[in-house]
Enzyme design. Structure first.
Site, PDB file in Angstrom:
ATOM      1  N   GLY A  71       0.809  -1.207   0.000  1.00 36.78           N
ATOM      2  CA  GLY A  71       0.000   0.000   0.000  1.00 36.78           C
ATOM      3  C   GLY A  71       0.840   1.253   0.000  1.00 36.78           C
ATOM      4  O   GLY A  71       0.314   2.357   0.111  1.00 36.78           O
ATOM      5  N   TYR A  99      -6.480   0.878   0.101  1.00 33.18           N
ATOM      6  CA  TYR A  99      -7.130  -0.392   0.428  1.00 33.18           C
ATOM      7  C   TYR A  99      -8.492  -0.218   1.079  1.00 33.18           C
ATOM      8  O   TYR A  99      -9.176  -1.203   1.351  1.00 33.18           O
ATOM      9  CB  TYR A  99      -6.223  -1.237   1.328  1.00 33.18           C
ATOM     10  CG  TYR A  99      -5.135  -1.908   0.542  1.00 33.18           C
ATOM     11  CD1 TYR A  99      -5.326  -3.165  -0.016  1.00 33.18           C
ATOM     12  CD2 TYR A  99      -3.924  -1.265   0.308  1.00 33.18           C
ATOM     13  CE1 TYR A  99      -4.344  -3.770  -0.780  1.00 33.18           C
ATOM     14  CE2 TYR A  99      -2.929  -1.862  -0.453  1.00 33.18           C
ATOM     15  CZ  TYR A  99      -3.152  -3.116  -0.995  1.00 33.18           C
ATOM     16  OH  TYR A  99      -2.189  -3.701  -1.766  1.00 33.18           O
ATOM     17  N   HIS A 131      -4.485  15.510   2.690  1.00 36.74           N
ATOM     18  CA  HIS A 131      -3.928  14.491   3.579  1.00 36.74           C
ATOM     19  C   HIS A 131      -3.165  15.142   4.726  1.00 36.74           C
ATOM     20  O   HIS A 131      -2.872  16.341   4.698  1.00 36.74           O
ATOM     21  CB  HIS A 131      -2.977  13.552   2.815  1.00 36.74           C
ATOM     22  CG  HIS A 131      -3.681  12.495   2.037  1.00 36.74           C
ATOM     23  ND1 HIS A 131      -4.129  12.693   0.759  1.00 36.74           N
ATOM     24  CD2 HIS A 131      -4.037  11.218   2.363  1.00 36.74           C
ATOM     25  CE1 HIS A 131      -4.714  11.595   0.314  1.00 36.74           C
ATOM     26  NE2 HIS A 131      -4.678  10.692   1.269  1.00 36.74           N
ATOM     27  N   LYS A 135       2.387  12.870   5.072  1.00 39.94           N
ATOM     28  CA  LYS A 135       2.377  12.171   3.789  1.00 39.94           C
ATOM     29  C   LYS A 135       3.488  12.718   2.906  1.00 39.94           C
ATOM     30  O   LYS A 135       3.595  13.928   2.690  1.00 39.94           O
ATOM     31  CB  LYS A 135       1.015  12.322   3.103  1.00 39.94           C
ATOM     32  CG  LYS A 135       0.916  11.484   1.827  1.00 39.94           C
ATOM     33  CD  LYS A 135      -0.512  11.358   1.356  1.00 39.94           C
ATOM     34  CE  LYS A 135      -0.613  10.520   0.095  1.00 39.94           C
ATOM     35  NZ  LYS A 135      -0.096   9.144   0.283  1.00 39.94           N
ATOM     36  N   THR A 142      -4.027   7.686  -4.486  1.00 41.69           N
ATOM     37  CA  THR A 142      -5.465   7.585  -4.711  1.00 41.69           C
ATOM     38  C   THR A 142      -5.920   8.601  -5.751  1.00 41.69           C
ATOM     39  O   THR A 142      -6.712   8.288  -6.650  1.00 41.69           O
ATOM     40  CB  THR A 142      -6.221   7.801  -3.392  1.00 41.69           C
ATOM     41  OG1 THR A 142      -5.805   6.810  -2.459  1.00 41.69           O
ATOM     42  CG2 THR A 142      -7.731   7.722  -3.590  1.00 41.69           C
TER      43      THR A 142
END
Length: 232
Positions: A71, A99, A131, A135, A142
């Site tokens: 991921g 996910y 986000h 990050k 995404t």
């Protein structure tokens, strides 16, 4: 199921909690600075590390014949190399930019809306993702997946960060403390806007989806995505 966690940050810890609740055992925890470890004791590895570590982690799993769920985003320049190695080693691999079960339904909704909008004149599409400040990559994986879904169906040719024109999708990235992830796709015209938004409330949805993917991958060989896991 014996699980190796490759990446033991906030996501890794959330995955650990959910995996244990579902009756699994964590046999290995690899932090971001660990490069030498034995993953062979695991039935499956779940990689939520950092872009610089992902290729090494996935390679180690293929070499040890351990199925791997990845991921981590920001490393996809090497994706085809990992796919080739998986095939060479007859391995098992799932990569997804997200996910969350809800996000994967959102991916499909995004494509259906793009198909509908492709028949209507006067609308342009743009995207915003928000986000947390930790990050490392921008735009998010995404957001890129959403953009690729639109490009596949529409006359858009590419996406760009913070800029766009008729042929490109502008993706705006914002980093705000403690935001798990919000993605909005907007179609704008002179008379109205149409928006779809997915808002994550916490990391649990991402972690649950990763564990479900790991359960699904047991006994399978090949390269898969969350569409396979969910039967979409």
């Amino acid at each position: 199921m014996k699980i190796a966690l490759l990446g033991y940050g906030k996501m890794g810890k959330t995955i650990e909690k959910i995996a244990i609740e579902r009756g699994h055992i964590i046999v290995l925890k690899v932090d971001k600075d660990d490069t030498s470890y034995d993953v062979s004791q695991a039935d499956v590895a779940i990689d939520f590390s950092i872009p610089a570590a992902a290729v090494n982690n996935i390679t180690n799993c293929f070499n040890a014949n351990v199925p791997v769920i990845s991921g981590t985003t920001g490393w996809l320049d090497h994706y085809e190399t990992m796919v080739d190695l998986c095939k060479e080693k007859n391995g098992s691999f799932i990569y997804s930019s997200n996910y969350s079960l809800g996000v994967n339904l959102f991916f499909e909704l995004n494509k259906k809306l793009a198909k509908m909008m492709s028949t209507v004149e006067g609308y342009d599409v743009a995207m915003e993702e928000i986000h947390h400040t930790e990050k490392l990559d921008a735009p998010s994986g995404t957001a890129i997946t959403l953009a690729e879904g639109i490009i596949e169906i529409s006359d858009k040719k590419s996406w760009k960060l913070d800029t766009g024109d008729h042929n490109t999708i502008c993706i705006t990235s914002k980093r705000i403390d403690k935001v798990p992830g919000t993605h909005t796709v907007t179609y704008s015209s002179k008379v109205d806007d149409i928006e779809i938004t997915h808002t994550a409330h916490n990391r649990s949805g991402f972690a649950l989806g990763a564990v479900i993917a790991a359960e699904w991958l047991q006994g399978k060989k090949g390269i898969f995505g969350m569409k396979d896991v969910l039967g979409l």
